[in-house]
Structures are given as structure tokens and as C-alpha cells.
Design a protein around this motif. Structure first.
Motif, PDB file in Angstrom:
ATOM      1  N   GLN A 265       0.816  -1.210   0.000  1.00 50.69           N
ATOM      2  CA  GLN A 265       0.000   0.000   0.000  1.00 50.69           C
ATOM      3  C   GLN A 265       0.851   1.262   0.000  1.00 50.69           C
ATOM      4  OE1 GLN A 265      -2.684  -0.284   3.313  1.00 50.69           O
ATOM      5  NE2 GLN A 265      -4.086  -1.682   2.244  1.00 50.69           N
ATOM      6  N   THR A 266       2.057   1.136   0.544  1.00 50.48           N
ATOM      7  CA  THR A 266       2.945   2.307   0.555  1.00 50.48           C
ATOM      8  C   THR A 266       3.519   2.615  -0.823  1.00 50.48           C
ATOM      9  OG1 THR A 266       4.661   0.761   1.286  1.00 50.48           O
ATOM     10  CG2 THR A 266       3.630   2.149   2.968  1.00 50.48           C
ATOM     11  N   ASN A 267       3.360   1.699  -1.779  1.00 52.13           N
ATOM     12  CA  ASN A 267       3.821   1.944  -3.144  1.00 52.13           C
ATOM     13  C   ASN A 267       2.660   2.514  -3.952  1.00 52.13           C
ATOM     14  OD1 ASN A 267       5.255   1.960  -5.546  1.00 52.13           O
ATOM     15  ND2 ASN A 267       4.758  -0.173  -6.007  1.00 52.13           N
ATOM     16  N   SER A 268       2.458   3.820  -3.834  1.00 53.41           N
ATOM     17  CA  SER A 268       1.347   4.493  -4.503  1.00 53.41           C
ATOM     18  C   SER A 268       1.883   5.545  -5.462  1.00 53.41           C
ATOM     19  CB  SER A 268       0.427   5.149  -3.466  1.00 53.41           C
ATOM     20  OG  SER A 268      -0.539   5.958  -4.095  1.00 53.41           O
ATOM     21  N   LEU A 269       1.432   5.487  -6.725  1.00 52.94           N
ATOM     22  CA  LEU A 269       1.874   6.479  -7.709  1.00 52.94           C
ATOM     23  C   LEU A 269       1.447   7.892  -7.324  1.00 52.94           C
ATOM     24  CD1 LEU A 269       1.205   4.692 -11.135  1.00 52.94           C
ATOM     25  CD2 LEU A 269       3.412   5.285 -10.143  1.00 52.94           C
ATOM     26  N   GLY A 270       0.338   7.976  -6.635  1.00 49.88           N
ATOM     27  CA  GLY A 270      -0.163   9.291  -6.249  1.00 49.88           C
ATOM     28  C   GLY A 270       0.449   9.842  -4.987  1.00 49.88           C
ATOM     29  N   LYS A 271       1.345   9.086  -4.340  1.00 49.74           N
ATOM     30  CA  LYS A 271       1.951   9.524  -3.089  1.00 49.74           C
ATOM     31  C   LYS A 271       3.475   9.433  -3.146  1.00 49.74           C
ATOM     32  CE  LYS A 271      -1.926  10.256  -0.880  1.00 49.74           C
ATOM     33  NZ  LYS A 271      -2.312  11.615  -0.403  1.00 49.74           N
ATOM     34  N   PRO A 272       4.117  10.144  -4.056  1.00 46.28           N
ATOM     35  CA  PRO A 272       5.586  10.098  -4.097  1.00 46.28           C
ATOM     36  C   PRO A 272       6.219  10.696  -2.855  1.00 46.28           C
ATOM     37  CG  PRO A 272       4.759  11.838  -5.528  1.00 46.28           C
ATOM     38  CD  PRO A 272       3.571  11.054  -5.085  1.00 46.28           C
ATOM     39  N   GLU A 273       5.451  11.525  -2.142  1.00 47.13           N
ATOM     40  CA  GLU A 273       6.012  12.133  -0.934  1.00 47.13           C
ATOM     41  C   GLU A 273       6.323  11.096   0.136  1.00 47.13           C
ATOM     42  OE1 GLU A 273       1.470  12.744  -0.700  1.00 47.13           O
ATOM     43  OE2 GLU A 273       3.068  12.636  -2.188  1.00 47.13           O
ATOM     44  N   TRP A 274       5.686   9.913   0.065  1.00 44.45           N
ATOM     45  CA  TRP A 274       5.954   8.890   1.072  1.00 44.45           C
ATOM     46  C   TRP A 274       7.395   8.415   1.005  1.00 44.45           C
ATOM     47  CZ3 TRP A 274       0.887   5.494   0.513  1.00 44.45           C
ATOM     48  CH2 TRP A 274      -0.178   6.210   1.088  1.00 44.45           C
ATOM     49  N   TYR A 275       7.858   8.062  -0.176  1.00 43.57           N
ATOM     50  CA  TYR A 275       9.238   7.566  -0.245  1.00 43.57           C
ATOM     51  C   TYR A 275      10.247   8.711  -0.256  1.00 43.57           C
ATOM     52  CZ  TYR A 275       8.961   8.257  -5.394  1.00 43.57           C
ATOM     53  OH  TYR A 275       8.818   8.769  -6.661  1.00 43.57           O
TER      54      TYR A 275
END
Length: 740
Positions: A265-275
Motif C-alpha cells: 500500500q505504501t507503493n502508490s503512484l499518487g503519493k511520491p512524498e511517502w518515499y
């Protein structure tokens, strides 16, 4: 062939026989020097003698001897070549065989040396002599470097395979020990470090082991072949990470790939700010450990690298790979693509500022410069900007200023739509100004210029709708918007960043920005005399001038309508009033004065300061011409009428403009000077009229050139604007002349 001379015969008889190269008997011209000298003396006495006249034959004798010598040399050369060539061929073959055998011996000795080094490494590892093993591997690396120009590709491949084999074994052994020590030191640091994480027992022993292993890993890395197919890097890229940092990165790399790849779930195209945020946190959390534990060891080992920067570089490579992969998948999703670009730009900003990552090393921005990604960025940037322009122009408060209630912040009185638009352009600038490629930056500058021109066209369209009422609030707001954009673009033209882009555009010959400019214009840009915004500013200034002209024409038309009764007043029949303190404003002038006052107040409220300066000065100029033409030159004046006119102007009209300048009369030169002429006492008026008439007659007769010009007399009266002929006309408008 000529017969040999006696000299040659003597030399032949005194030679020793010897074997030549073919085994035949030959003659080696070994002549006793004493006997040869005696013979030469006898020969010269016989040929020349004591007769001095015989000396003239010496030249002929010398030529004869030289010719015979050449013949002998040619015979000797032919004899030697024909006899020695077979022997030379045999000798050459033998030497080639010797050379081949010698090279084979060297090849075998090199193989033997490799085997010996390999055995030495094995023996050292069996006895845990790691330093000796590293030195043996280093000897292999030196041998590999020596074989680079040999052409022995198979031998070098064998050597490199052997070197890679032992290098991996040693590295794996050291890496295993290194990882154990790092674990005891609580590496990796994935959360903010606390004092409790510092080991309290066997700390000194751990530090010693850490230093030994880091130093050995550094030494092992220097022995690796520089042209290895596994670790070679292009010249444009940075060198490989130092080996200890590579090992330290492995657990972080595993965590990164676990969380941000695959179906997590942490691999989201819409959430690059996570990585991106996670990597920044790892950099920050690990900086103290790298600076306090690893950096001193690197310095003592003579390594000129920064442990903290090396770790950041390694973590950054993970992010680069991830961003490159995600960006290519987002080319058809505008919103998520924009979000990725924003997050990458923010990451780059924090990387350079908070983590102090060197500017010479690449971050993430170069990934955005790939053709497909850059073009997508430009397309989306334009699309978003156009949508925002539509929204801002149709908003309810588009034409009102958000600072209208704060006087000291509202000098420009920019409407909200114009301020929002320029903020939009500024945000675009902040996004692309950190790009490491001037040509890419110039593409964004071209987009900004296109947007400015689009906004100008939109303002023009709205202005045409409002031109029926130029004194309305929206029309003036549009004028303020145009002036505000001109002001900001003028400031940008002097900004260092845009000046650098200007120089880049000239040096790169950017057609999109320089197209249509002549050599002179390009030269001005190169010398920083002009600006890349000059074309846009010219169009905006033209629009501003047209709008200001329409506003002033509308205003002066309204004022002149109010001034009609004043123009038709009874100036010729007004009685003389000696006490001007009891004078009052002409009743017919009241509507005009009230209109001027109200319009000035209104313009002062709705126009920016610079525009209002232009407005009241333009209004003063038009009003001066109107009063001079339609009031003064269209009437005759008694003494009372002239005094009343002067009172109306100097005590009522001029003070209306005195709120905005110190000497308002200077903007009404025609009216002010006309009042001076009309209000002269009779004697002075007669003298001035006579002087002007005489001067006029003298000019017609080309006489009296020595007399002072009439302008001097006018200047003494304070008349500088009106010409002598105009003054004569004004004098003729006076009704009170003797005899009339």
C-alpha cells in the motif's frame, strides 16, 4: 673500366685475406699506415715533382682518383649484398624464433605469477591474514593495469576473473564482519537517534573493529580493476560509492524496496512524498552517526570523501531509480504528474538546504529534463495556467484589490486577477529556476511570455466591453492591471536570474525568444541594454497609453461641457475690482471647478500612484489648452475681466492640482502666462506692444539685429512658453487702451 692506378695496386697487395659472409676468400683492406704514407710521398713526387707548373694538374688528378674510388665502392657493395643476403635471412628467422620463444616464456611466467598470487591469497585467507590477502589482490590489480596495452585479451580476462573471484570472497568475509559490528552499533538508524542506543559495553573494542574493517574495505576497493565490466561508470557520472558505504546502504535499500515496490500500500503512484520524505528522514537520522563514527576513520585512512554525502548519494540513487520509473508511467495523468513534479522540486530544495548536498552532484532535477517528461511538464504547466486565468478573470472579486483598505500597501492598486496572475508566473519561475539546464529554463521563459501575451489579449477584450464608461471602476482596474504587469516585468528585466537567461538565450541562439530580432537588437540584449520582455512591454505600454488617452478624453469632455457657461461669460463688461481680497469665484466657473475636483478625487482613489501622476498631468495639459483656446483666445477682456480670470485660475483652479504637486501653475503654462499679459498695467502693456511690433517690423526688414530680442522682455515678465506673436494676440484682446 679504367685500369687501376698504382695507388690502388699497392693497397690491394698489402691486404690480408679473410673469409667474407659467404665463406669465400676476400680482401679486408688493412693497410699499414706508414707504408701508405711513404707511397703517397713517392707518388706525389713522381706525378708532380718539383715543377711548380705541374701543380695545375692536381685538380685533374684528384678528379681521376675520386672516379676510381666510386668505381671500387660500387664493386664492393655489389659483392657484399650478393654474398651476405642469404646469411641475413637465416639470421632473421632465427631471431624471430628466439623472440617468439621469449614471449611464450613471459606469457607462461605471467600465468605462473597469477597462480602464485592466487595461492598466496588462498593461504592468507586460510590463516586469516586479511591485510596480506588484500596486498596480494592489489598485486593482481597492478598486473592487470600493466596488461592493458599488451593485447593479450585471454590472459587479461583470466586474470580479471581470478581477481573478481578473490575480491568477492574477501569482500564477503569483510562485509559479514562489518555488518555484525554495525548491528551492535544499532545500524541502520531508521528513527531519530537517542542516547540509549549508544552501546555502553565493549565500546572501545567495537570502535577498533569498526576502524579496522572500514580501512580494509577501503584498501580492497582500490585494488579493483578500473575497467571492470561490473563497476565501470561513464565519465559524466560520479565515481562508485566507497565500499563501506555500499555495505551500510544494503539494509536501507532492502527496506526501501520492500515498502515502495510491488503490491504494498505504501507503493502508490499518487503519493511520491511517502518515499521522498522517508529517504530525507534516513539522511537526517544517519548524519550524526556518519559524521562521528565513519568520517574520522575515512580521514585517518586518507580518503578525501564525506561519509554523510556518500550515504546521501547512495540513498539518492534509490530515489532516482524510483522517480524515473514512476514518471514514465504518469505521462497520461496530468494531476498525479504535476504532484510528482512538485514533490521532486520540494525534495530537491530540502536536499540542498537541509542536507547540504553539494550542488556539483546531481539530485533529481536532471530526471525532469528528459524530452518526454520535460515536454509533458511544459504542456501541463500551460494547461493549468490557462485554466487558472479563466478562473481568476471570472471570479467575483477579480477587479478589486485585496489591499484596498490598507493605503500604504495599495500604491499599485492591482486588481486581484492581475496580482494572482503575476503570482502564478512567479511560482512557475520558482519551479524552473533550479533546473540545471539553461535551454530547459528558456523553454519555461518562453511559456511565461506566451502566457503574458494571452493575459494581455484577455485584458484588451474586457477593456473593450468597458470602454463605454472609461471612468468606471472596472475600466480603471483594467488600467491598473496593465500597469502592474508592466511594473513587474520591468523589475524582472533587471533581475539577475533573468539577465543570466538573457545571456544564455543570446549564446544559444534561441529562435523562440530572439526570432524576428535584428543584429542590433540581439547586440543590445547581449550587452544587457535591453530585456527579453521588451516586446511584451511595448505591447502593454501601447495598451496602457490607449486606455489612458480614452480616459482623459472622456474626462476632459465632461469638464468642457461643464465649462460652456464659463466660456461665454461677460469678460469684456466686468467692472474693475482693485481689492482682490473681496473677489469670489465666477459663478459660471463653479460647475467646471466642481467637476475637476470630483474627477481628480475619483482618479486618485481608483488609479495607482504612477497612473494617477500621468492622469492629472495629462488632464492639466488638456485643460490648459482648452482654457487657452476656448476661454482666453475666444474673448476680449476688460481690466475687471482679466483680474477675474486670473483670480479664478490662480486662486481656484491651480490649487485643485496643488494637492498633488508643489507648483501646479507650471502645468498650466499657457493660462498662467496669458493671465500675466492680460493683467499688465496699461503703461507696461503699451510698451510691450510697441516693442513687439517694432521687433516684428525689424524682422521683416532684416534690420536692427543689434537690438535685444523681444524674448528678453517677455522673460522679465515671467513669460517663457508663449511666442511674441501669441503675446501680441493676447494684448489685442485687452479692451482698455487709451483712446478707445
Amino acid at each position: 673500366m679504367a685500369a687501376p692506378t698504382a695507388l690502388v695496386q699497392i693497397m690491394n697487395t698489402r691486404t690480408d685475406n679473410c673469409l667474407n659472409a659467404t665463406g669465400q676468400r676476400g680482401k679486408c683492406f688493412l693497410v699499414d699506415s706508414g707504408e701508405l704514407q711513404d707511397y703517397l710521398v713517392d707518388f706525389l713526387e713522381n706525378e708532380v715533382g718539383s715543377d711548380l707548373k705541374s701543380l695545375r694538374n692536381v685538380g685533374d688528378l684528384l678528379d681521376k682518383l675520386r672516379e676510381e674510388n666510386n668505381v671500387l665502392e660500387e664493386q664492393y657493395k655489389q659483392l657484399f649484398v650478393s654474398g651476405a643476403q642469404p646469411w641475413m635471412d637465416n639470421l632473421g628467422q632465427t631471431l624471430n624464433q628466439v623472440d617468439t620463444i621469449e614471449r611464450h616464456m613471459k606469457y607462461l611466467r605471467c600465468l605462473q605469477h597469477i597462480e602464485e598470487l592466487s595461492a598466496a591469497v588462498q593461504q592468507c585467507l586460510m590463516t586469516s591474514s586479511v591485510w596480506e590477502a588484500i596486498r596480494a589482490v592489489d598485486s593482481m590489480a597492478m598486473l592487470d593495469a600493466g596488461l592493458n596495452q599488451s593485447g593479450c585479451s585471454h590472459l587479461q580476462n583470466f586474470l580479471r576473473e581470478t581477481l573478481h573471484f578473490w575480491h568477492k570472497i574477501i569482500k564477503d568475509r569483510l562485509a559479514s564482519d562489518f555488518e555484525k559490528v554495525l548491528t551492535q552499533l544499532h545500524w541502520p538508524i531508521i528513527s531519530p537517534p537517542t542516547q540509549s542506543l549508544t552501546p555502553t559495553t565493549n565500546c572501545q573494542e567495537l570502535n577498533s573493529q569498526l576502524e579496522l574493517l572500514v580501512t580494509q574495505l577501503l584498501a580492497l576497493q582500490t585494488s579493483y580493476p578500473s575497467v571492470s565490466p561490473h563497476l565501470s561508470t561513464p565519465p559524466s557520472q560520479a565515481p562508485p560509492l566507497c565500499l563501506p558505504i555500499q555495505i551500510m546502504l544494503q539494509p536501507l535499500s532492502k527496506r526501501f524496496r520492500y515498502h515502495f515496490y510491488g503490491n504494498r500500500q505504501t507503493n502508490s503512484l499518487g503519493k511520491p512524498e511517502w518515499y521522498l520524505t522517508q529517504v530525507l528522514m534516513w539522511m537526517g537520522n544517519s548524519s550524526t552517526f556518519m559524521e562521528e563514527k565513519i568520517q574520522p576513520i575515512l580521514e585517518r585512512a586518507g580518503a578525501t570523501i564525506s561519509a554523510r554525502v556518500e550515504l546521501c548519494r547512495g540513498l539518492l540513487s534509490l530515489v532516482q531509480e524510483k522517480v524515473a520509473s514512476d514518471a514514465s508511467r504518469l505521462l497520461y495523468d496530468d494531476m498525479i504528474f504535476c504532484h510528482l513534479v512538485e514533490e521532486v522540486l520540494q525534495f530537491e530544495k530540502e536536499l540542498r538546504s537541509n542536507q547540504l548536498y553539494p550542488a556539483v552532484l546531481p539530485g533529481l532535477l536532471h530526471l525532469l529534463l528528459e524530452d518526454a517528461i520535460l515536454q509533458k511538464w511544459l504542456t501541463v504547466e500551460k494547461k493549468m495556467a490557462v485554466e487558472k486565468m479563466d478562473a481568476m478573470l471570472s471570479a467575483e472579486g477579480a477587479w478589486s484589490s485585496q489591499y484596498k483598505d490598507i493605503s500604504d500597501m495599495d500604491e499599485l492598486k492591482a486588481p486581484d486577477c492581475a496580482e494572482t496572475f503575476m503570482t502564478l508566473l512567479q511560482v512557475i519561475t520558482e519551479r524552473y529556476r533550479t533546473l540545471p539546464c539553461p535551454s530547459a529554463q528558456l523553454k519555461f521563459l518562453g511559456l511565461q511570455r506566451e502566457l503574458v501575451d494571452d493575459f494581455r489579449i484577455r485584458l484588451t477584450q474586457v477593456m473593450k466591453e468597458e470602454s463605454r464608461c472609461p471612468l468606471g471602476a472596472r475600466y480603471c482596474a483594467i488600467l491598473n492591471a496593465v500597469n502592474y504587469i508592466c511594473t513587474i516585468l520591468g523589475d524582472w528585466g533587471d533581475n539577475v536570474f533573468f539577465l543570466q537567461l538573457q545571456q544564455a538565450a543570446v549564446s544559444l541562439g534561441e529562435e523562440g525568444l530572439l526570432g524576428g530580432l535584428g543584429i542590433m537588437e540581439v547586440g543590445r540584449l547581449a550587452s544587457l541594454e535591453g530585456s527579453l520582455f521588451e516586446g511584451l512591454l511595448a505591447l502593454l505600454d501601447r495598451l496602457k497609453g490607449d486606455m489612458m488617452g480614452r480616459l482623459l478624453e472622456w474626462t476632459i469632455r465632461e469638464i468642457t461641457e461643464k465649462a460652456r457657461p464659463y466660456c461665454q461669460d461677460r469678460w469684456l463688461s466686468l467692472p474693475s475690482q482693485h481689492d482682490q481680497s473681496t473677489m469670489t469665484l465666477s459663478s459660471s466657473a463653479c460647475p467646471m471647478m466642481l467637476c475637476v475636483r470630483d474627477r481628480l478625487l475619483n482618479l486618485h482613489q481608483v488609479l495607482s500612484l504612477s497612473l494617477f501622476q500621468l492622469a492629472w498631468q495629462g488632464l492639466a495639459e488638456r485643460l490648459d489648452n482648452f482654457l487657452y483656446q476656448d476661454v482666453i483666445l475666444s474673448n476680449h477682456f476688460s481690466d475687471g475681466g482679466a483680474a477675474q480670470l486670473q483670480f479664478d485660475m490662480t486662486r481656484n483652479l491651480f490649487p485643485l492640482f496643488g494637492h498633488y504637486c508643489k507648483r501646479p501653475e507650471n502645468f498650466f503654462k499657457h493660462v498662467k502666462e496669458a493671465c500675466i499679459i492680460l493683467c499688465l498695467n496699461v503703461g507696461s502693456a503699451i510698451l510691450l506692444r510697441n516693442l513687439l511690433k517694432e521687433s516684428e517690423e525689424e524682422m521683416r526688414d532684416w534690420a536692427g539685429a543689434e537690438d535685444p530680442p523681444p524674448e528678453s522682455a517677455l522673460h522679465e515678465l515671467g513669460v517663457y512658453c508663449l511666442a511674441p506673436c501669441d503675446v501680441l494676440i493676447l494684448l489685442n484682446l485687452r479692451a482698455s487702451w487709451p483712446g478707445q
